[in-house]
Design an enzyme around this catalytic site. Structure first.
Site, PDB file in Angstrom:
ATOM      1  N   ASN A   9       0.954  -1.022  -0.186  1.00  0.00           N
ATOM      2  CA  ASN A   9      -0.180   0.519  -0.317  1.00  0.00           C
ATOM      3  C   ASN A   9       0.937   1.027   0.077  1.00  0.00           C
ATOM      4  OD1 ASN A   9      -1.607   1.905   0.572  1.00  0.00           O
ATOM      5  ND2 ASN A   9      -2.234   1.443   1.996  1.00  0.00           N
ATOM      6  N   LYS A  11       0.579   4.118  -0.448  1.00  0.00           N
ATOM      7  CA  LYS A  11      -0.563   5.856   0.066  1.00  0.00           C
ATOM      8  C   LYS A  11      -0.264   6.558  -0.344  1.00  0.00           C
ATOM      9  CE  LYS A  11       0.293   3.433   4.570  1.00  0.00           C
ATOM     10  NZ  LYS A  11       0.223   3.994   6.167  1.00  0.00           N
ATOM     11  N   HIS A  94      -9.246   0.912   4.629  1.00  0.00           N
ATOM     12  CA  HIS A  94      -8.229   1.043   5.671  1.00  0.00           C
ATOM     13  C   HIS A  94      -8.816   2.223   6.502  1.00  0.00           C
ATOM     14  CE1 HIS A  94      -4.280   2.504   6.578  1.00  0.00           C
ATOM     15  NE2 HIS A  94      -4.135   1.190   5.514  1.00  0.00           N
ATOM     16  N   GLU A  96      -6.959   4.497   7.521  1.00  0.00           N
ATOM     17  CA  GLU A  96      -6.873   5.331   7.682  1.00  0.00           C
ATOM     18  C   GLU A  96      -8.182   5.615   7.290  1.00  0.00           C
ATOM     19  OE1 GLU A  96      -2.731   5.941   5.777  1.00  0.00           O
ATOM     20  OE2 GLU A  96      -1.335   4.596   7.950  1.00  0.00           O
ATOM     21  N   GLU A 166      -5.555  -5.610  10.801  1.00  0.00           N
ATOM     22  CA  GLU A 166      -4.536  -4.815  10.334  1.00  0.00           C
ATOM     23  C   GLU A 166      -4.981  -3.593  11.913  1.00  0.00           C
ATOM     24  OE1 GLU A 166      -2.670  -2.728   6.984  1.00  0.00           O
ATOM     25  OE2 GLU A 166      -4.530  -1.863   6.936  1.00  0.00           O
ATOM     26  N   GLY A 172       2.205   2.437  11.046  1.00  0.00           N
ATOM     27  CA  GLY A 172       3.195   3.054  10.655  1.00  0.00           C
ATOM     28  C   GLY A 172       3.650   3.664  12.152  1.00  0.00           C
ATOM     29  N   SER A 212       3.660  -2.701  10.427  1.00  0.00           N
ATOM     30  CA  SER A 212       4.812  -2.569  10.603  1.00  0.00           C
ATOM     31  C   SER A 212       5.864  -3.974   9.805  1.00  0.00           C
ATOM     32  CB  SER A 212       5.213  -1.871  11.962  1.00  0.00           C
ATOM     33  OG  SER A 212       5.027  -1.101  12.283  1.00  0.00           O
TER      34      SER A 212
HETATM   35  C1  PEP Z   1      -0.920   0.131   5.505  1.00  0.00           C
HETATM   36  O1  PEP Z   1      -0.608   0.657   5.164  1.00  0.00           O
HETATM   37  O2  PEP Z   1      -1.765  -0.994   5.031  1.00  0.00           O
HETATM   38  C2  PEP Z   1       0.612  -0.455   6.626  1.00  0.00           C
HETATM   39  C3  PEP Z   1      -0.079  -1.785   7.527  1.00  0.00           C
HETATM   40  O3  PEP Z   1       1.446   0.158   6.772  1.00  0.00           O
HETATM   41  P1  PEP Z   1       3.077   0.039   8.054  1.00  0.00           P
HETATM   42  O4  PEP Z   1       2.979  -0.973   7.222  1.00  0.00           O
HETATM   43  O5  PEP Z   1       3.477   1.449   7.346  1.00  0.00           O
HETATM   44  O6  PEP Z   1       2.460   0.045   9.279  1.00  0.00           O
END
Ligand code: PEP
Length: 255
Positions: A9, A11, A94, A96, A166, A172, A212
């Site tokens: 992803n 972003k 997601h 976000e 997630e 992040g 992460s």
């Molecule tokens: C994501 O954006 O779905 C995500 C898991 O980000 P990160 O790997 O940076 O934590």
């Protein structure tokens, strides 16, 4: 065996040239043996990235879409437009989108149904915040996200759905759920899908872990029985860490 699926992803990152280059390098250098691979560029680069990846078997996903097919919805993009731009998949719900842009379970569900009806594959994201985890609400939140997100989705359509667990506190932040914590939730979600649909649908469902994921924790996470790949943010923005996560998926699943 479920085919592991590693998706990046991107972003709101990269520019057109950087997005195309990253896509080309992932395609050129990855030996995607036995692993499904996907990338999710920003909307405006979906066409260019899809063009660059044509014929490679790498999925291209949008990071969001709206649920109406067309009309006076300034700033929105329909599932048909996502397909027309060359993508075959879309990430929906997601964290976000849920937490920064206020998307509700009802909106997420409308998007899931509309995207599937248009012929897109869907990555449905679920996951609890830190407050919810500390209040012992992890299962109830993940149940609500899964149950509400999939409302009205038929068992036959589930072949086009991937769920991404997630935990919001791990996205992040550099904090990762331990493999045990993640496995527990994945097994819970699979059990829930068995109740909502049937065992066959639940057994076939890919559940990605996201939060992460990096080259150095991917193997242990994906070695868990119910973790079928990863949705990767930060570590998908460079070729080497993303390829290392794909390689970890192969190793974890004995491919
Ligand atoms: C994501 O954006 O779905 C995500 C898991 O980000 P990160 O790997 O940076 O934590």
């Amino acid at each position: 065996m479920r085919k592991p699926y590693v998706a990046g992803n991107w972003k709101m990152n990269l520019d057109r040239a950087g997005a195309v280059k990253l896509a080309q390098e992932v395609a050129r250098q990855s030996d995607g043996r036995g692993v499904e691979v996907g990338v999710a560029p920003p909307f405006v680069y979906v066409s260019a990235v899809s063009e660059a990846l044509r014929g490679t078997g790498i999925h291209v996903a949008a990071q969001n879409c709206y649920y109406e097919a067309s009309g006076a919805f300034t700033g929105e993009v329909s599932p048909g437009m996502v397909l027309d731009a060359g993508a075959d998949s879309v990430i929906i719900g997601h964290s976000e989108r849920r937490h920064i842009f206020g998307e509700t379970d009802e909106q997420v569900n409308k998007k899931v149904r509309s995207a599937l009806a248009a012929g897109l594959n869907v990555i449905l994201c679920i996951g609890e915040t830190l407050d919810e985890r500390e209040a012992n609400k992890t299962e109830s939140v993940c149940e609500r996200h899964t149950r509400e997100g999939l409302k009205g989705v038929a068992a036959e359509q589930m072949a086009k759905v991937v769920v991404a667990y997630e935990p919001v506190w791990a996205i992040g932040t550099g904090k990762t759920a331990t493999p045990g914590q993640a496995q527990e939730v994945h097994a819970f979600v699979r059990g829930l899908v068995a109740k909502l649909y049937n065992k066959q649908t639940a057994d076939a469902l890919r559940i990605q872990y996201g939060g992460s994921v990096k080259a150095d924790n991917a193997l242990e996470l994906m070695s868990q029985a119910d973790i079928d790949g990863a949705l990767v943010g930060g570590a998908s923005l460079k070729v080497e860490p993303f390829l290392a996560i794909i390689a970890a998926a192969q190793k974890a699943k004995g491919l």
